[in-house]
Scaffold this motif. Structure first.
Motif, mmCIF file in Angstrom:
data_model
loop_
_atom_site.group_PDB
_atom_site.id
_atom_site.type_symbol
_atom_site.label_atom_id
_atom_site.label_comp_id
_atom_site.label_asym_id
_atom_site.label_seq_id
_atom_site.Cartn_x
_atom_site.Cartn_y
_atom_site.Cartn_z
ATOM 1 N N ARG A 158 2.363 1.844 -3.521
ATOM 2 C CA ARG A 158 1.387 2.379 -4.482
ATOM 3 C C ARG A 158 1.077 3.844 -4.198
ATOM 4 O O ARG A 158 0.979 4.665 -5.119
ATOM 5 N N GLU A 179 4.096 6.009 -5.223
ATOM 6 C CA GLU A 179 4.179 6.172 -6.676
ATOM 7 C C GLU A 179 3.170 7.202 -7.173
ATOM 8 O O GLU A 179 3.477 8.028 -8.040
ATOM 9 N N THR A 180 1.950 7.166 -6.621
ATOM 10 C CA THR A 180 0.923 8.122 -7.033
ATOM 11 C C THR A 180 1.304 9.542 -6.638
ATOM 12 O O THR A 180 1.206 10.477 -7.446
ATOM 13 N N CYS A 209 0.836 -1.204 0.000
ATOM 14 C CA CYS A 209 0.000 0.000 0.000
ATOM 15 C C CYS A 209 0.868 1.250 0.000
ATOM 16 O O CYS A 209 0.598 2.209 -0.722
#
Length: 204
Positions: free
Chosen positions: A97, A100-101, A94
């Motif tokens: 991710r 990265e966003t 989590c």
């Protein structure tokens, strides 16, 4: 450390929100432990549930110029809570991710820059001339906003530099709060002229 924001599952019941004392305990516990690596530790939050434990995952997020996770984002730490003892790898995934966003949108760099500027912000930031100070707390809005009550206020600058002047200001806020939320006659709007300043209380 400073709390940037808090989020939780939409389905979590109203009675299950984290109290300020539990958040403070969590931040203090992990303050020195989240460096370049990852932390996974059991933690008891007594106001939430004195008889059980969460498992806390903490890791420092890396901005665009620090891809190895070495803390280049100025000490921005992500903390995730889980009830699963073996939930470390899910929490780590989590975090990757989310990182990265945030990196793709450029938000990590902006957050790091804001933290480097120091705590708080000036009363002049909203752009209202002669505004010396304010308190703002949302009373209406999305359900998750109401269930995670927060307020914002700028740094105390002149003429509120001394403890005496700060106490005088807080007494004025207390007076306005009592008038606006009076059980006998609550008000939506209050305009008050004091000895040194003019105050406005507005419940919208």
């Amino acid at each position: 450390g400073r709390l940037v924001t808090a989020a939780r599952q939409r389905a979590l019941a109203e009675g299950g929100r984290l109290c300020a004392s539990d958040l403070h305990l969590l931040l203090n516990l992990l303050a020195g432990g989240a460096g370049p690596g990852e932390v996974w530790t059991p933690v008891c939050l007594p106001r939430f549930n004195p008889d059980g434990y969460f498992y806390a995952y903490a890791a420092t997020l890396a901005d665009e110029d620090d891809d190895d996770g070495g803390g280049g984002s100025g000490g921005v730490t992500l903390i995730l809570l889980s009830t699963e003892r073996e939930g470390f790898y899910a929490a780590a995934g989590c975090r990757r991710r989310l990182e990265e966003t945030l990196r793709a949108q450029g938000w990590l760099a902006e957050l790091a820059a804001a933290l480097r500027e120091g705590p708080g912000y000036s009363p002049a930031r909203p752009g209202a001339p002669e505004l010396r100070h304010f308190l703002y707390k949302p009373l209406e809005g999305p359900e998750e906003m109401q269930q995670l009550p927060q307020f914002t206020s700028p740094e105390l600058e002149e003429p509120y530099g001394s403890e005496e002047e700060q106490q005088r200001l807080f007494d004025l806020y207390h007076h306005l709060h009592g008038r606006v939320h009076s059980a006998r006659r609550p008000l939506r709007l209050l305009y008050h002229v004091a000895e040194k300043e003019t105050l406005l209380a507005w419940v919208s």
